[in-house]
Design a protein around this motif. Structure first.
Motif: not given
Ligand code: G4P
Length: 525
Positions: A408-413
């Protein structure tokens, strides 16, 4: 310098309008004149949306609207034209704003019945910030609409730019007979026909009796009156005023009927600017410089969700981009070689060996690029001018699958680097807030996080009015403000302080109570 010829041939622009004013139809007709497509009128506007622009994204197919911006290049006479398509849907205004940083001029389409609408006004603000020359096309003259003089007044007032009509309609709607081309002193008679381009009538001047024969004495007299009034009220048209973004020439026509479009295009290629110098933080970069430089204004996600590969759209600012040369990615300091750069010619992408200033090159990207990145032959350049505007809608983003936090964090970034929306992290509770210009973007983000990253999220409401970037010359005042408003302070993606005002009133009070603090509504100040 051998590429001066290539540079002076290029016209890179965007067509902007409020949805439904006729942008797609006009784009289609321009492609027709460039021989990039062969059937006019008969092609439905939504069909051209699918063929002339890319539909790499699943979501784009699903929703039938163009989510992403693409580029349509074609040759017209001696000119090489690049139209940067801007998504017409109002939810994707962010994308559109960014595209405007890569164009040298703009054509604004206005519906004669509706006049200036909200989206047009917003986009014009960006053009004004960047001194982008604009030409206005008043469309749908075949339909009943407003008085052309009223439209001109409204354009001046609403778009805050002086206007100068270069063509003039003879009646409107059912009685529409054609336009008098003030720029070229010719008469174009209207025959409602979606398949063919209308012929023009050569006349000596406005007093030529041919006009009376063509449109009748009464309309000819009215036209002469109107032209006299125009010449009396509006100063003579000076190309330099247009190039300086002081005056917007106005054309009238009907895109659907291919009427007035060729006149617009012919004038456009003559007066519109070729690639202009681009401001970098370090210095001004001239297109004619020998060394290559360019910046990423758009990242387009690939359709294939299995491996995350994207295309970065790079505007060439100077020199010549060459396939397989080594270029420096300034932000990371790393060197890259691109073996499969693509050019965009109307409906197709093709591998290209050399790309000139003004052109857009597509670079396959496995996550190296962010919006605004610069690539050069080695020089440390940072191109300016990709502002973030305050979003209009805000939501907390919450992870619903604890096993996928990393994804999720990678996707958001990555989605934020692509410029899909803006991320703010609350300094108070560390929660992530996503800001968009429309509801649809939240759906797009949720969908893409799931399909491209396997991450699930949900949205939680947060009541916010605006994000304001704050600064002050007085360090103490800034600290005092941040302390007082600690619950409403956030950091943007670049780590800058942002005040998240929860109402217009709160913002107004804050501005009053803290006169030493400057509140900005865009991140570029
Ligand atoms: P947009 O990209 O700015 O959103 O507008 P688009 O070109 O899709 O045009 C919106 C509608 O206006 C379309 O009708 C189009 O045919 C119509 N239109 C464009 N130019 C003219 C014009 O000069 N005169 C008239 N009368 N109509 C015009 P639609 O019904 O939404 O689509 P379609 O079924 O005709 O494709």
């Amino acid at each position: 310098m051998s590429n001066i010829n290539e540079i002076s041939k290029r016209r890179t622009f965007a067509i902007i309008s409020h949805p439904d004013a006729g942008k797609t139809t006009l784009t289609e007709k321009l492609l027709l004149f460039g021989g990039a497509i062969h059937v006019a009128g008969a092609v439905k506007s939504n069909k051209i949306k699918k063929t002339a622009t890319s539909d790499w994204m699943e979501i784009e197919k699903q929703r039938g609207i163009s989510v992403a911006t693409s580029v349509m290049g074609f040759n017209y006479g001696d000119y090489k034209i690049n139209i940067l398509d801007t998504p017409g849907h109002q939810d994707f205004a962010e994308d559109t704003y960014r595209t405007l940083t890569a164009v040298d001029s703009v054509i604004i389409v206005v519906d004669v019945a509706k006049g200036v609408e909200s989206q047009t006004r917003k986009l014009m603000e960006v053009c004004r910030m960047r001194n982008t020359p604009v030409i206005i096309f008043v469309n749908k003259l075949d339909r009943e609409g407003r008085d052309p003089f009223d439209i001109l007044d409204e354009l001046e007032k609403e778009l805050q730019i002086s206007v100068r009509p270069l063509s003039w309609p003879i009646n409107i709607g059912a009685k529409f007979k054609g336009v008098y081309n003030i720029y070229e002193h010719s008469l174009n008679l209207f025959q409602p026909d979606k398949q063919h381009v209308t012929d023009r009538v050569e006349i000596a001047d406005i007093n030529d009796p041919t006009i009376d024969q063509a449109v009748g004495e009464a309309d000819a007299a009215q036209l002469r009156n109107d032209i006299e009034l125009i010449d009396g009220v509006y100063p003579d048209f000076e190309v330099q005023d247009y190039l300086d973004a002081q005056v917007a020439p106005v054309f009238f026509g009907s895109a659907l009927n291919t009427f007035g479009v060729k006149e617009l295009l012919d004038c456009f290629v003559r007066i519109a600017p070729s690639p202009r110098p681009v401001e970098a933080e370090e210095r001004k970069v001239e297109p004619s410089e020998e060394k290559f430089s360019g910046f990423v204004f758009k990242i387009h996600a690939n359709m294939d969700p299995n491996h995350r590969s994207c295309i970065a759209f790079v505007k060439v600012c100077s020199g010549v981009f060459r396939r397989n040369e080594v270029y420096k990615h300034v932000r990371s300091g790393k060197n890259y070689r691109f073996s499969a750069p693509t050019a965009f010619m109307a409906q197709k992408k093709e591998i290209i060996d050399e790309v000139y200033p003004g052109d857009i090159v597509g670079l396959p990207d496995n996550g190296i690029f962010k919006i605004g990145d610069t690539i050069t032959e080695g020089e440390e350049l940072h191109f300016k001018g990709l502002p973030s505007f305050s979003p209009e809608m805000f939501k907390y983003i919450e992870n619903t699958d604890p096993m996928k936090t990393k994804q999720l964090n990678k996707g958001i970034e990555q989605l934020m680097d692509e410029g899909v929306a803006q991320l703010f992290v609350s300094q108070f509770n560390n929660r992530k807030i996503i800001g968009t210009v429309g509801q649809l973007q939240f759906e797009v983000i949720q969908y893409r996080l799931l399909h491209e990253y396997g991450a699930q999220c949900r949205w939680e409401p947060i009541h916010l009015y605006k994000a304001c970037w704050i600064e002050s010359d007085d360090e103490q005042a800034l600290e005092a403000f941040k302390k007082r408003k600690y619950q409403f302070m956030a950091l943007d993606k670049e780590g800058r302080d942002v005040f998240m005002a929860d109402s217009g009133y709160v913002l107004q009070m804050a501005q009053q109570d803290f006169p030493k603090i400057k509140f900005h509504f865009t991140s570029e100040f």
